[in-house]
Design a protein around this motif. Structure first.
Motif, short mmCIF file in Angstrom:
data_model
loop_
_atom_site.label_atom_id
_atom_site.label_comp_id
_atom_site.label_asym_id
_atom_site.label_seq_id
_atom_site.Cartn_x
_atom_site.Cartn_y
_atom_site.Cartn_z
N ARG A 162 0.83 -1.21 0.00
CA ARG A 162 0.00 0.00 0.00
C ARG A 162 0.86 1.25 0.00
N PHE A 163 2.04 1.19 0.65
CA PHE A 163 2.94 2.34 0.64
C PHE A 163 3.49 2.57 -0.77
N TYR A 164 3.74 1.47 -1.48
CA TYR A 164 4.14 1.54 -2.89
C TYR A 164 3.01 2.20 -3.69
N GLY A 165 1.78 1.78 -3.41
CA GLY A 165 0.63 2.35 -4.10
C GLY A 165 0.49 3.85 -3.87
N GLN A 166 0.80 4.31 -2.66
CA GLN A 166 0.75 5.75 -2.39
C GLN A 166 1.74 6.50 -3.26
N PHE A 167 2.94 5.95 -3.40
CA PHE A 167 3.96 6.56 -4.26
C PHE A 167 3.47 6.61 -5.70
N GLY A 207 -2.39 -3.98 -6.63
CA GLY A 207 -3.79 -4.09 -6.21
C GLY A 207 -4.20 -3.15 -5.10
N THR A 208 -3.52 -2.00 -4.94
CA THR A 208 -3.89 -1.04 -3.90
C THR A 208 -5.16 -0.31 -4.33
N ARG A 209 -6.26 -0.59 -3.63
CA ARG A 209 -7.53 0.00 -4.02
C ARG A 209 -7.55 1.51 -3.82
N GLY A 210 -6.76 1.99 -2.85
CA GLY A 210 -6.70 3.43 -2.64
C GLY A 210 -6.13 4.17 -3.84
N THR A 211 -5.21 3.53 -4.56
CA THR A 211 -4.66 4.13 -5.78
C THR A 211 -5.74 4.25 -6.84
N TRP A 212 -6.53 3.20 -7.00
CA TRP A 212 -7.64 3.26 -7.96
C TRP A 212 -8.63 4.36 -7.57
N LEU A 213 -8.94 4.45 -6.29
CA LEU A 213 -9.88 5.48 -5.83
C LEU A 213 -9.31 6.88 -6.08
N GLY A 214 -8.05 7.08 -5.70
CA GLY A 214 -7.44 8.38 -5.87
C GLY A 214 -7.35 8.80 -7.33
N LEU A 367 -2.09 15.79 -6.25
CA LEU A 367 -2.55 16.22 -4.93
C LEU A 367 -3.96 15.73 -4.65
N VAL A 368 -4.85 15.84 -5.61
CA VAL A 368 -6.23 15.36 -5.44
C VAL A 368 -6.23 13.85 -5.21
N GLY A 369 -5.45 13.13 -6.00
CA GLY A 369 -5.40 11.68 -5.85
C GLY A 369 -4.88 11.26 -4.49
N ALA A 370 -3.80 11.92 -4.02
CA ALA A 370 -3.22 11.56 -2.73
C ALA A 370 -4.15 11.89 -1.58
N LEU A 371 -4.79 13.06 -1.62
CA LEU A 371 -5.71 13.43 -0.55
C LEU A 371 -6.94 12.52 -0.53
N SER A 385 5.54 9.15 1.31
CA SER A 385 4.36 9.89 0.88
C SER A 385 4.37 11.31 1.41
N GLN A 386 4.84 11.51 2.64
CA GLN A 386 4.92 12.85 3.20
C GLN A 386 5.89 13.72 2.40
N VAL A 387 7.03 13.16 2.01
CA VAL A 387 8.01 13.92 1.23
C VAL A 387 7.43 14.31 -0.12
N TRP A 388 6.78 13.37 -0.78
CA TRP A 388 6.23 13.67 -2.10
C TRP A 388 5.05 14.63 -2.03
#
Length: 466
Positions: A162-167, A207-214, A367-371, A385-388
């Motif tokens: 999931r951390f990979y997905g955030q990146f 398969g990080t669903r948060g990436t798809w949502l973002g 920014l929209v995707g990450a938030l 994720s904080q750095v990016w």
């Protein structure tokens, strides 16, 4: 003087890129290494920031006042918390992220448009390295002759996929920039599209669903912001389909031909389950109800041990339960004002094909995707994720077009900020020097005592409850 500022900016950029490469691309890396790299980038950002005197303010007076209130409430909440030092460490982390954002904003302001090309090259370089690592791991997995293949094992350098997905949520929007630029040649555009397809392949594999949502929400927002936004969405959809096709060829057609069974397939993760978030969301809500105004203290969700996680995987609940409702409202107002100001510029420049305007569009999508992903995941917690996020916010600040002439700088406020940023990074360096030599031992003790798994927060073992 200008040359000196540019030289310091170049040194900061080189150091930041080297630290990002180490944190993201080192095969044996993970959460703790990325946290150390974040602190190192923050240290470089503070040194660079205090050496540069701004000719105009970065934010208006209302935003500066709001940020001051947030920091003040955070310090007050920390002093009343169960473990004040850990709480102040979280406040220091917030301040260091602001310092990183201002450093990147100052870098872009003094360097001009050539820095936009440098940013794109950095993103492409990092994604290329990660793509080669993934493909190399895939070749080894298929050539090993094993009976099963788990796509999750092809992901490296992150403690959790999931951390990979955030990146990826923060970089997928930026990889589409070469496809939008009218001056890019057809061959370069083809290579850029191939990289974007590969990046989507990895996102599908993870398969990080948060990436798809973002990315879905970012696409819907950009579709409303003019023709270039819709073109960005078209390229993303095409690359997603390309990545999906390659995933099917590799993990269905080729795996079946070689007699390999694919475990943990991406289709198995297309569910609407909360994946254990229910209990931690309920814990966050109970904390808000018990101490609504100042919260339990920054980082203090991790001070109430549970069997799931050291943070609630929901940005609003996390901030409200730890920093308090008052601080949460301030953050929401500032985020809303900043977002609306950026949307106004994007709509005003909706038909412009200038590099800076197209980059602003891609940064806003990131920014929209990450938030959006932060509503279901720990985007505001993980160090990379904080750095990016800080980089994206800082670059947007530098590209912002003020509707009214900028006012004069405030020397006293700038002096206070420099003192605050130095104190914040000093505390973070102290915590790193105190903990890093004993991290592995502390992790073993925690696992032996609980029989559980590591729950990342500041460190990979992020539970601070005693």
């Amino acid at each position: 003087m200008t040359l000196s500022v540019q030289r310091r900016g170049s040194i900061f950029l080189v150091l930041a890129v080297c630290l990002l490469v180490v944190g993201i691309c080192t095969p044996f890396g993970g959460h703790d290494l990325q946290r150390v790299m974040q602190i190192a980038i923050g240290f470089c950002a503070v040194l660079y920031g205090i050496s540069v005197t701004p000719t105009e303010p970065w934010v208006d007076r209302q935003t500066a006042l709001g940020l001051s209130v947030i920091v003040g409430l955070g310090v007050t909440s920390s002093l009343l918390a169960h473990q004040p030092l850990w709480a102040l460490t979280e406040v220091a982390l917030f301040v260091s992220c602001a310092a990183i954002a201002l450093a990147f904003a100052s870098l872009r302001r003094h360097g001009g448009e050539p820095l936009d090309r440098a940013l794109l090259l950095i993103v492409v370089l990092l994604c290329l390295i990660k793509t080669f690592q993934y493909l190399y791991a895939g070749v080894l997995a298929f050539a090993s002759g094993g009976p099963t293949l788990n796509p999750d094992l092809l992901l490296s350098s992150f403690s959790n996929k999931r951390f990979y997905g955030q990146f990826q949520t923060l970089t997928l929007p930026l990889l589409a920039l070469p496809l939008l630029l009218p001056t890019v040649s057809r061959s370069l555009r083809g290579m850029a599209f191939a990289l974007l397809c590969a990046w989507w392949l990895i996102a599908i594999s993870g398969g990080t669903r948060g990436t798809w949502l973002g990315m879905g929400v970012a696409g819907m927002v950009l579709a409303l912001l003019g023709p270039w936004g819709r073109r960005w969405l078209g390229w993303q959809l095409a690359a997603m389909l390309g990545g999906l096709w390659v995933y099917w060829l590799l993990f269905t057609v080729l795996a079946t031909y070689l007699g390999i069974e694919t475990s943990n397939d991406a289709s198995e993760r297309l569910t609407t389950s909360l994946s254990g978030r229910g209990p931690i969301w309920w814990q966050g809500w109970q904390m808000v109800a018990e101490r609504p105004w100042l919260g339990f203290g920054p980082m203090h969700f991790a001070d109430i041990a549970n069997k799931v996680a050291a943070h609630p995987h929901q940005a609003v609940l996390q901030w409200a339960s730890e920093w308090g409702v008052l601080s949460t409202l301030c953050v929401a107002v500032l985020a809303g004002r900043s977002g609306w100001a950026t949307v106004a510029v994007l709509r005003e420049r909706a038909r412009s094909s200038e590099r800076a305007d197209l980059l602003r569009l891609c940064l806003f999508a990131a920014l929209v995707g990450a938030l959006t992903q932060s509503m279901v995941d720990g985007v505001l917690v993980m160090p990379n994720s904080q750095v990016w996020l800080a980089l994206v916010v800082g670059w947007l600040m530098a590209l912002h077009r003020w509707r009214t002439p900028a006012t004069a700088t405030w020397p006293l406020a700038w002096t206070v900020w420099k003192v605050l940023s130095v104190l914040a990074i000093a505390l973070l360096v102290h915590v790193a020097l105190r903990d890093v030599p004993h991290i592995k031992q502390a992790q073993r003790q925690y696992l032996d005592a609980t029989g559980s798994y590591l729950q990342p927060r500041f460190w990979a073992q992020g539970v601070i409850a005693r």
